[in-house]
Design an enzyme around this catalytic site. Structure first.
Site: not given
Ligand code: GLN
Length: 506
Positions: A93, A168, A192
């Site tokens: 990420k 996310s 997330s």
């Protein structure tokens, strides 16, 4: 005899397609493929598939091939068993730091920011021979649930590109789901990793708070943040977790304790394990979601687990506690983005330093980031501190001790991960609070520092994956992983996204 056994296994599995760490690591160990070859396969799959889903925002091809060559050389020299991750590609990420590479958090604020050091968890992966394919898409600064607030555009769900991949860590989940990364690291501050894993039909694991160093993960809400593996199987999550966990002098919230490997404890035996159901967590969920999770509960019963009803009167407070403390911590953490120390600085003229900071922040932050900073400042301001922040801290302690008590009646709690399967991008409730409400099941684990996993448990009427969640008491990571594995192994769901990268038939 061996050939007969193999044929039986093939017949039973019926051409299952896999791209799990365990399978790839076997292929590498048997020299059926080299790491360079494997990495090239993934790079080419990224080229083909990524334009349809936008899971990667950058591809680190040169670094990947170099690391793969090194992994192949190392394997040749190794005497004993190789680390399971040696030579296997992965993605990160874009809020995780890798020295010399951009860490943008998908925000204009950090669009050109290059990290000067590598996150501890990432370094541990590198030390074990992991190969970096690239950085993955996310909501701006990891605030959001649909991976559509970042500067690189939305991530699309590999099962249906009209749907969101969740957020996310949507890019990390979509990359694993479409098999353009065997595994990824996401972060989980309020679901997330688990929520996008649920939307994309993969496994997302948020470990006990303090067992994985946060050093090098861009801070969102520090008392909730946790780096979390996303992979296609439960055992793969355990392998990654075993590799990245441990005390770190650079993160004083990491726990000093003995860290035994979880993988060794995964045997699928859940006889006598008490699984708690809190009906509150099934309210407002779609029928498909409720039915899928209840079918999983029956599977557990069949495996000898005991199902018990539990009630936690304060459970609904988890959401306001999360948003009050979360926004307070965000407003304090985000003070560093002032146009001086990091990242973007306004190009407009300014009359003094306050004007410069104000212009910089107004131009570079998106709406949700601004909203949370303003809310956080409000909660921490002199007149509101006691009524909001302090109260939320007190309630957080109460909720945590309520959970400690509940875990005297059961070993784990089962719930849906999200109220529905993947949503369309036009899902836009009238007020933002309704949007936040979808996080109810996942934020509990962050508020109380508990380990929690999301794994696929079925599909809805449109064929979209449905995820279920297991939450355990602090430091029960191996129990959570084993219980998840027991279901995965028994249910043997054959979820296949419409888009698919690198897979192997077994
Ligand atoms: N949906 C959560 C939020 O917007 C996710 C946060 C997170 O885990 N990074 O706060």
């Amino acid at each position: 005899m061996q050939i007969v056994q193999m044929m039986v296994i093939l017949l039973l599995k019926g051409g299952v397609k896999v791209s799990s760490i365990l399978h790839l690591s076997n292929l590498l160990a048997r020299k059926e493929i080299s790491s360079v070859e494997l990495t090239k396969k993934y790079l080419s799959a990224i080229n083909n598939i990524n334009p349809s889903i936008n899971a990667y925002i950058s591809v680190t091809e040169e670094m990947a091939l170099l690391q793969a060559q090194k992994a192949d050389d190392m394997r040749k020299q190794l005497k004993g068993d190789a680390p399971l991750l040696l030579g296997i590609p992965m993605a990160l990420k874009d809020n995780l730091a890798v020295r010399g590479f951009k860490t943008t958090c998908c925000s204009k604020t950090l669009e050109n920011f290059k990290s000067t050091y590598t996150a501890t968890a990432v370094q541990k992966l590198f030390n074990n021979g992991a190969i970096l394919l690239g950085k993955t898409n996310m909501d701006e600064f990891a605030m959001g649930s649909y991976s559509n607030t970042g500067i690189f555009g939305a991530t699309f769900n590999p099962y249906d590109t009209a749907k969101s991949a969740g957020g996310s860590s949507g890019g990390s989940a979509a990359a694993v789901s479409s098999r353009i990364a065997p595994y990824t690291l996401g972060t989980d501050t309020g679901g997330s990793a688990r929520q996008p894993a649920s939307f994309c039909g993969v496994v997302g694991y948020k470990p006990t708070y303090g067992t994985v160093s946060r050093y090098g993960a861009v801070a969102l809400a520090s008392s909730f943040d946790q780096i979390s593996p996303i992979a296609s199987t439960v055992k793969d999550c355990a392998i990654v977790y075993d590799t990245i966990k441990g005390f770190d002098i650079n993160d004083m919230t990491t726990i000093k304790q003995n860290y035994a490997p979880c993988l060794d404890k995964i045997n699928g035996n859940v006889k006598g394990v008490k699984i708690g159901i809190a009906t509150k967590l099934f309210e407002n969920c779609s029928k498909d979601v409720v039915d899928s999770v209840y079918r999983a509960i029956e599977t557990y019963r069949g495996l000898g687990a005991e199902i018990v009803d539990i009630t936690i009167p304060t459970i609904e407070l988890a959401l306001p506690i999360y948003y009050i403390i979360g926004c307070a911590e965000i407003s304090s953490n985000f003070g560093r983005y002032d146009g001086i120390r990091y990242g973007y600085k306004t190009n407009k003229s300014y009359k003094d330093i306050d004007d410069m900071i104000s212009k910089t922040r107004s131009e570079a932050f998106g709406d949700d980031v601004k909203r949370r900073i303003m809310l956080g400042i409000y909660f921490l301001s002199k007149n509101n501190f006691n009524e909001y922040y302090l109260k939320a801290i007190q309630l957080r302690n109460e909720l945590t001790s309520d959970f400690e008590n509940v875990f005297k009646q059961c070993d784990l709690i089962i719930s849906p991960t999200t109220p529905t399967a993947a949503l369309s991008f036009d899902f836009n409730p009238d007020n933002v609070v309704d949007k936040y409400k979808a996080d109810i099941c996942v934020v509990i684990a962050n508020v109380c520092g508990l380990p929690a996993i999301s794994l696929p448990c079925g599909t809805d009427s449109n064929g979209l994956p449905v995820g279920m969640q297991l939450i355990g008491p602090k430091n029960s990571d191996s129990r959570v992983l084993n219980t998840a594995f027991a279901f995965e192994n028994t249910a043997n769901l054959k979820l296949n996204p419409t888009l698919g990268g690198v897979t192997y038939d077994i």
